[in-house]
Design a protein around this motif. Structure first.
Motif, short mmCIF file in Angstrom:
data_model
loop_
_atom_site.label_atom_id
_atom_site.label_comp_id
_atom_site.label_asym_id
_atom_site.label_seq_id
_atom_site.Cartn_x
_atom_site.Cartn_y
_atom_site.Cartn_z
N LYS A 102 0.83 -1.21 0.00
CA LYS A 102 0.00 0.00 0.00
C LYS A 102 0.86 1.26 0.00
O LYS A 102 0.54 2.25 -0.66
N ILE A 103 1.97 1.23 0.74
CA ILE A 103 2.86 2.39 0.79
C ILE A 103 3.47 2.66 -0.59
O ILE A 103 3.60 3.81 -1.02
N TYR A 104 3.80 1.60 -1.30
CA TYR A 104 4.47 1.75 -2.59
C TYR A 104 3.50 2.03 -3.74
O TYR A 104 3.93 2.35 -4.85
N ALA A 105 2.21 1.91 -3.50
CA ALA A 105 1.24 2.12 -4.58
C ALA A 105 1.38 3.52 -5.16
O ALA A 105 1.29 4.51 -4.44
N GLN A 106 1.61 3.62 -6.44
CA GLN A 106 1.77 4.89 -7.17
C GLN A 106 2.97 5.70 -6.68
O GLN A 106 3.10 6.88 -7.00
N GLN A 107 3.85 5.07 -5.90
CA GLN A 107 5.02 5.78 -5.35
C GLN A 107 6.09 6.01 -6.41
O GLN A 107 6.79 7.01 -6.40
N PHE A 108 6.18 5.09 -7.37
CA PHE A 108 7.25 5.17 -8.35
C PHE A 108 6.67 5.36 -9.74
O PHE A 108 6.60 4.43 -10.55
N ARG A 109 6.23 6.59 -10.01
CA ARG A 109 5.76 6.96 -11.34
C ARG A 109 6.90 7.59 -12.11
O ARG A 109 7.63 8.44 -11.59
N LEU A 110 7.06 7.18 -13.35
CA LEU A 110 8.19 7.59 -14.18
C LEU A 110 7.70 8.66 -15.15
O LEU A 110 6.91 8.39 -16.04
N SER A 111 8.17 9.88 -14.97
CA SER A 111 7.64 11.03 -15.70
C SER A 111 8.54 11.43 -16.86
O SER A 111 9.77 11.49 -16.73
N PHE A 112 7.89 11.74 -18.00
CA PHE A 112 8.58 12.23 -19.18
C PHE A 112 7.94 13.56 -19.59
O PHE A 112 6.71 13.69 -19.57
N THR A 113 8.75 14.52 -19.98
CA THR A 113 8.19 15.74 -20.55
C THR A 113 7.64 15.42 -21.93
O THR A 113 7.98 14.40 -22.54
N PHE A 114 6.81 16.31 -22.45
CA PHE A 114 6.27 16.09 -23.80
C PHE A 114 7.40 16.03 -24.81
O PHE A 114 7.36 15.24 -25.76
N ALA A 115 8.42 16.84 -24.61
CA ALA A 115 9.56 16.84 -25.54
C ALA A 115 10.29 15.51 -25.50
O ALA A 115 10.69 14.97 -26.55
N GLU A 116 10.49 14.95 -24.31
CA GLU A 116 11.14 13.64 -24.20
C GLU A 116 10.32 12.56 -24.91
O GLU A 116 10.87 11.69 -25.59
N MET A 117 9.00 12.61 -24.73
CA MET A 117 8.14 11.60 -25.34
C MET A 117 8.10 11.73 -26.85
O MET A 117 7.89 10.74 -27.56
N GLY A 118 8.31 12.94 -27.35
CA GLY A 118 8.25 13.15 -28.79
C GLY A 118 9.23 12.29 -29.56
O GLY A 118 8.98 11.94 -30.71
N ARG A 119 10.33 11.93 -28.93
CA ARG A 119 11.35 11.11 -29.60
C ARG A 119 11.01 9.62 -29.53
O ARG A 119 11.71 8.81 -30.15
#
Length: 375
Positions: free
Chosen positions: A346-363
């Protein structure tokens, strides 16, 4: 939560009241040769504009559809049929009892249900004309509709909410494209979201009314992005038994097609690079989480420390649950290792979300991905 309740079968404001008339439902003996399938725009009494779609007709001349008033923007399901003389009967469906659609047309000797219905005919111009009537009050208004086609690409969805049994809620969305509106209706249908049948939810509600605090606790929803023809919604529900167990997930929909979007929007040729980037971000997050010098650091159990350090993202363990927010797209890594306690999970739920900027995702995206509208 939005706290809005959809009032099914409500009369348009200031509709003229007429005496309740005895209505005889026509027989359905054969399927008419012309079709009424399509999207329409029209008004009641020339005052209350709405959009309506008839989207299905079977070989027994039964029809299904959906409509909403532009002033309310809340989708209302329709069921009906085409009579042998070509007349179209469509009535609103009770969201809590969709199995009762065949009852309550207002004919003599039957209970009148508090839901409105249409009686329409096709026009030479491929439109529809007829009447709208509130089955409970007998109020009638003339209905006139013409074929509808959206004039511009959808940018945003209108947000509302439906409450079931006075307790459980589900988000609802409408757009000018009625096919997409119907797709959104089913994507966010409460049975699909809760993974329970309406009768099961009704029983849960009865238990809560009797004083039980256990069972299904309902759905919380949060719109995280609604622009450029893209809709992203974060969802959470919980179930209480010996412990409270929560479930988190997200839904992203292309508002121009009604299709749901996920990790498969990554270009296959860039998948290895995407997984490597996700793993690098994950290792950085874990190192920060375990850093004993961090201001909010807590002493970690050796099993949990070893379990976190063993986490990897790769072809056999890709990230999931894509969420779109202003300026970033994130993916969830669900931590799993041997001997992990339910409390730690329960503590770890959604704790480790990996975020990318739109520019990073564009590639990393497919060339034709709808997510490229974000760039």
């Amino acid at each position: 939560m939005l706290g809005l309740t959809l009032l099914w079968g409500c009369d348009p404001k200031n509709a003229t009241k007429k005496p309740v008339a005895t209505t005889t439902v026509p027989t359905v003996s054969s399927l008419p040769t012309t079709t009424a399938l399509g999207d329409y725009e029209g008004s009641l009494g020339g005052k209350y504009p709405f959009l309506l779609a008839i989207n299905f007709q079977n070989d027994r001349a039964e029809l299904t559809g959906i409509y909403y008033y532009l002033s309310q923007q809340k989708p209302i399901r329709l069921w009906g049929f085409r009579a042998s003389d070509g007349e179209i009967w469509l009535r609103e469906m009770n969201p809590e009892r969709p199995d009762t659609v065949a009852a309550g047309w207002g004919q003599a000797g039957k209970t009148i249900q508090p839901f409105a219905y249409f009686r329409l005919r096709l026009t030479p111009q491929s439109g529809l004309v007829g009447t709208w009537q509130a089955a409970k009050s007998g109020r009638q208004l003339p209905a006139q509709l013409k074929p509808y086609a959206a004039s511009a690409p959808v940018q945003k969805a209108h947000v509302s909410e439906q409450t079931y049994f006075g307790e459980f809620t589900a988000p609802q969305f409408t757009v000018a494209d009625m096919k997409v509106t119907q797709d959104l209706y089913w994507v966010f249908d409460i049975e699909a979201l809760s993974e329970q049948k309406l009768e099961e939810l009704r029983e849960e509600h009865r238990n809560h009314e009797s004083g039980s605090y256990q069972g299904y606790g309902g759905i919380d929803s949060r719109v995280t992005y609604n622009d450029r023809g893209l809709l992203s919604v974060a969802l959470r529900d919980e179930y209480t038994a010996a412990n409270v167990n929560s479930r988190f997930w997200s839904v992203i929909v292309d508002l121009r097609t009604g299709e749901t979007l996920g990790v498969d929007e990554i270009d296959p040729a860039r998948k290895a690079a995407f997984l490597a980037a996700c793993n690098a971000k994950l290792q950085q997050q874990i190192a920060t989480y375990l850093d004993p010098s961090a201001e909010d650091s807590e002493e970690q159990d050796s099993t949990d420390v070893a379990g976190l350090r063993s986490q990897r993202i790769g072809p056999d363990n890709p990230p999931g649950d894509m969420l779109l927010e202003d300026g970033q797209i994130s993916f969830d890594h669900s931590v799993e290792y041997e001997n992990m306690s339910n409390f730690t999970r329960k503590i770890y739920a959604q704790q480790f979300r990996l975020s990318f900027t739109f520019a990073e995702m564009g590639r990393l995206l497919k060339p034709q991905s709808p997510l490229r509208r974000l760039l």
